[in-house]
Motif scaffolding. Sequence first.
Motif, PDB file in Angstrom:
ATOM      1  N   LEU A 113      49.296  94.704  36.369  1.00  0.00           N
ATOM      2  CA  LEU A 113      50.493  94.568  36.878  1.00  0.00           C
ATOM      3  C   LEU A 113      50.805  93.191  36.848  1.00  0.00           C
ATOM      4  N   VAL A 114      52.183  92.872  36.101  1.00  0.00           N
ATOM      5  CA  VAL A 114      52.721  91.539  35.963  1.00  0.00           C
ATOM      6  C   VAL A 114      53.840  91.331  36.604  1.00  0.00           C
ATOM      7  N   ALA A 115      54.075  90.181  37.562  1.00  0.00           N
ATOM      8  CA  ALA A 115      54.988  89.927  38.357  1.00  0.00           C
ATOM      9  C   ALA A 115      55.805  88.620  37.530  1.00  0.00           C
ATOM     10  N   THR A 116      57.187  88.640  37.131  1.00  0.00           N
ATOM     11  CA  THR A 116      57.451  87.511  36.518  1.00  0.00           C
ATOM     12  C   THR A 116      58.749  86.878  37.346  1.00  0.00           C
ATOM     13  N   GLY A 117      58.584  85.332  37.384  1.00  0.00           N
ATOM     14  CA  GLY A 117      59.650  85.087  38.368  1.00  0.00           C
ATOM     15  C   GLY A 117      60.761  83.864  37.512  1.00  0.00           C
ATOM     16  N   THR A 118      60.897  82.960  38.223  1.00  0.00           N
ATOM     17  CA  THR A 118      61.819  81.914  37.700  1.00  0.00           C
ATOM     18  C   THR A 118      61.023  81.248  36.638  1.00  0.00           C
ATOM     19  N   GLY A 119      61.957  80.914  35.606  1.00  0.00           N
ATOM     20  CA  GLY A 119      61.379  79.954  34.458  1.00  0.00           C
ATOM     21  C   GLY A 119      60.008  80.621  33.720  1.00  0.00           C
ATOM     22  N   GLY A 120      59.945  82.080  33.758  1.00  0.00           N
ATOM     23  CA  GLY A 120      58.846  82.579  33.250  1.00  0.00           C
ATOM     24  C   GLY A 120      57.641  82.539  33.807  1.00  0.00           C
ATOM     25  N   ALA A 121      57.520  82.056  34.989  1.00  0.00           N
ATOM     26  CA  ALA A 121      56.327  81.963  35.850  1.00  0.00           C
ATOM     27  C   ALA A 121      55.638  83.394  35.900  1.00  0.00           C
ATOM     28  N   THR A 122      54.290  83.572  35.914  1.00  0.00           N
ATOM     29  CA  THR A 122      53.799  85.056  35.946  1.00  0.00           C
ATOM     30  C   THR A 122      52.694  85.106  36.929  1.00  0.00           C
ATOM     31  N   VAL A 123      52.515  86.036  37.713  1.00  0.00           N
ATOM     32  CA  VAL A 123      51.309  86.391  38.474  1.00  0.00           C
ATOM     33  C   VAL A 123      50.847  87.726  37.874  1.00  0.00           C
ATOM     34  N   THR A 124      49.693  87.901  37.514  1.00  0.00           N
ATOM     35  CA  THR A 124      49.182  88.796  36.971  1.00  0.00           C
ATOM     36  C   THR A 124      47.804  89.443  37.687  1.00  0.00           C
ATOM     37  N   LEU A 125      48.018  90.820  38.096  1.00  0.00           N
ATOM     38  CA  LEU A 125      47.002  91.462  38.863  1.00  0.00           C
ATOM     39  C   LEU A 125      46.325  92.535  38.041  1.00  0.00           C
ATOM     40  N   THR A 126      44.891  92.189  37.846  1.00  0.00           N
ATOM     41  CA  THR A 126      44.177  93.181  36.969  1.00  0.00           C
ATOM     42  C   THR A 126      42.972  93.968  37.662  1.00  0.00           C
ATOM     43  N   ALA A 127      42.916  95.076  37.597  1.00  0.00           N
ATOM     44  CA  ALA A 127      41.859  95.954  38.269  1.00  0.00           C
ATOM     45  C   ALA A 127      40.568  95.791  37.319  1.00  0.00           C
ATOM     46  N   LEU A 128      39.630  95.332  37.690  1.00  0.00           N
ATOM     47  CA  LEU A 128      38.231  94.951  37.102  1.00  0.00           C
ATOM     48  C   LEU A 128      37.519  96.200  37.008  1.00  0.00           C
ATOM     49  N   SER A 129      37.259  96.775  38.356  1.00  0.00           N
ATOM     50  CA  SER A 129      36.740  98.022  38.378  1.00  0.00           C
ATOM     51  C   SER A 129      37.290  98.820  39.840  1.00  0.00           C
ATOM     52  N   ASN A 130      36.722  99.857  40.097  1.00  0.00           N
ATOM     53  CA  ASN A 130      37.222 100.461  41.402  1.00  0.00           C
ATOM     54  C   ASN A 130      36.760  99.817  42.830  1.00  0.00           C
ATOM     55  N   SER A 131      36.044  98.469  42.582  1.00  0.00           N
ATOM     56  CA  SER A 131      35.752  97.734  43.711  1.00  0.00           C
ATOM     57  C   SER A 131      36.375  96.184  43.729  1.00  0.00           C
ATOM     58  N   SER A 132      36.919  95.726  42.436  1.00  0.00           N
ATOM     59  CA  SER A 132      37.298  94.198  42.428  1.00  0.00           C
ATOM     60  C   SER A 132      38.550  94.095  41.597  1.00  0.00           C
ATOM     61  N   TYR A 133      39.072  93.106  41.539  1.00  0.00           N
ATOM     62  CA  TYR A 133      40.394  92.830  41.001  1.00  0.00           C
ATOM     63  C   TYR A 133      40.234  91.093  40.666  1.00  0.00           C
ATOM     64  N   GLN A 134      41.199  90.881  39.762  1.00  0.00           N
ATOM     65  CA  GLN A 134      41.581  89.459  39.350  1.00  0.00           C
ATOM     66  C   GLN A 134      43.051  89.166  39.335  1.00  0.00           C
ATOM     67  N   VAL A 135      43.043  87.833  39.892  1.00  0.00           N
ATOM     68  CA  VAL A 135      44.534  87.285  39.878  1.00  0.00           C
ATOM     69  C   VAL A 135      44.886  86.106  39.081  1.00  0.00           C
ATOM     70  N   ASP A 136      45.776  86.152  38.038  1.00  0.00           N
ATOM     71  CA  ASP A 136      45.743  84.774  37.138  1.00  0.00           C
ATOM     72  C   ASP A 136      47.481  84.454  37.388  1.00  0.00           C
ATOM     73  N   ILE A 137      47.248  83.518  37.770  1.00  0.00           N
ATOM     74  CA  ILE A 137      48.696  82.494  38.217  1.00  0.00           C
ATOM     75  C   ILE A 137      49.232  81.638  36.934  1.00  0.00           C
ATOM     76  N   ASP A 138      50.213  81.949  36.235  1.00  0.00           N
ATOM     77  CA  ASP A 138      50.853  81.096  35.225  1.00  0.00           C
ATOM     78  C   ASP A 138      52.106  80.266  35.841  1.00  0.00           C
ATOM     79  N   GLU A 139      52.116  79.517  36.139  1.00  0.00           N
ATOM     80  CA  GLU A 139      53.346  78.632  36.922  1.00  0.00           C
ATOM     81  C   GLU A 139      54.341  78.209  35.920  1.00  0.00           C
ATOM     82  N   ASP A 140      54.033  77.994  34.606  1.00  0.00           N
ATOM     83  CA  ASP A 140      55.051  77.295  33.739  1.00  0.00           C
ATOM     84  C   ASP A 140      55.406  78.733  32.505  1.00  0.00           C
ATOM     85  N   GLY A 141      54.814  79.442  32.529  1.00  0.00           N
ATOM     86  CA  GLY A 141      55.133  80.737  31.795  1.00  0.00           C
ATOM     87  C   GLY A 141      54.350  80.373  30.189  1.00  0.00           C
TER      88      GLY A 141
END
Length: 280
Positions: free
Chosen positions: A237-265
């Motif tokens: 799942l990707v949420a895109t905000g002002t200036g192309g900044a994004t937060v990406t939520l990735t399901a790694l498994s049925n027990s864990s996830y990863q969040v990546d924050i890209d402030e400048d796009g």
Amino acid sequence: IVQNAYQAGANGSTLGNSAGNIPTSIQTNTYDTPSRPLPIMVSQALISALKQILANQPQSNSVVGVNFNTTVAGSCGGALNYSMNLNQVTFEMNGTISYNNFCEAGVTTLGTVSTSINLMTGTANMSFDSLTTSTGSRSYTSDGNIAFNYYDYLLNSVTITMNMLMRDNLLDKVFRTEDYIIDLSFGPDLDADLIPDYTDASYSGKFYHPVYGYVDITTPTAFRTYAADTWPSTGVLVATGTGGATVTLTALSNSSYQVDIDEDGINPAEYTNTGNWSAL
């Protein structure tokens, strides 16, 4: 905000029972925070009622219209009453559905919904004001409308388009979705327990948070949740905000996830973190 964008305002476990298993009964949670996103909880109640209406539509020799109404008890309490008119020339069905604390799969609905469906094409539209959806101690009041194709739903996939204002009645905060689209695809039922072995769910549209503002959400990879699991095994799942900044939520498994924050796009992401679904 990526968690809230997915849930569209519903607090609690982020992606549990990701697609809600709309075609069948959903196991009631033993905790009082919803494990399903609010749009899916609302859709579940509305589609369940429509299924009851279409299963009980009358047969008549009337050339033009047939009026009918019925009361249906909820599987875990309350009832719904529908009053409909079926035009047997145009195959349009219109009317209202009144929910009186109607409970299905641990979700209780109160309010009135205006409903129309074309029996030839399966297109359905449902609109509502002050529709209350609750589970456990949490409740949400929604104004808006949803549209979908009922016949697609019967074929184990459905696209639901929603435009809603949603108030978290406990936090007294109002969230909003615009052209929020949920694509659900249900896997086979190889063990014949009336529950799909897995469900794929994709989301897109605009989400408004009362503190952080608007983000656009997309799911480059659908979330797949297996029937035996609480959390999705795959999906992005990707949420895109002002200036192309994004937060990406990735399901790694049925027990864990990863969040990546890209402030400048601009790749790569400035911050990356992992965690366990159960800690959310």
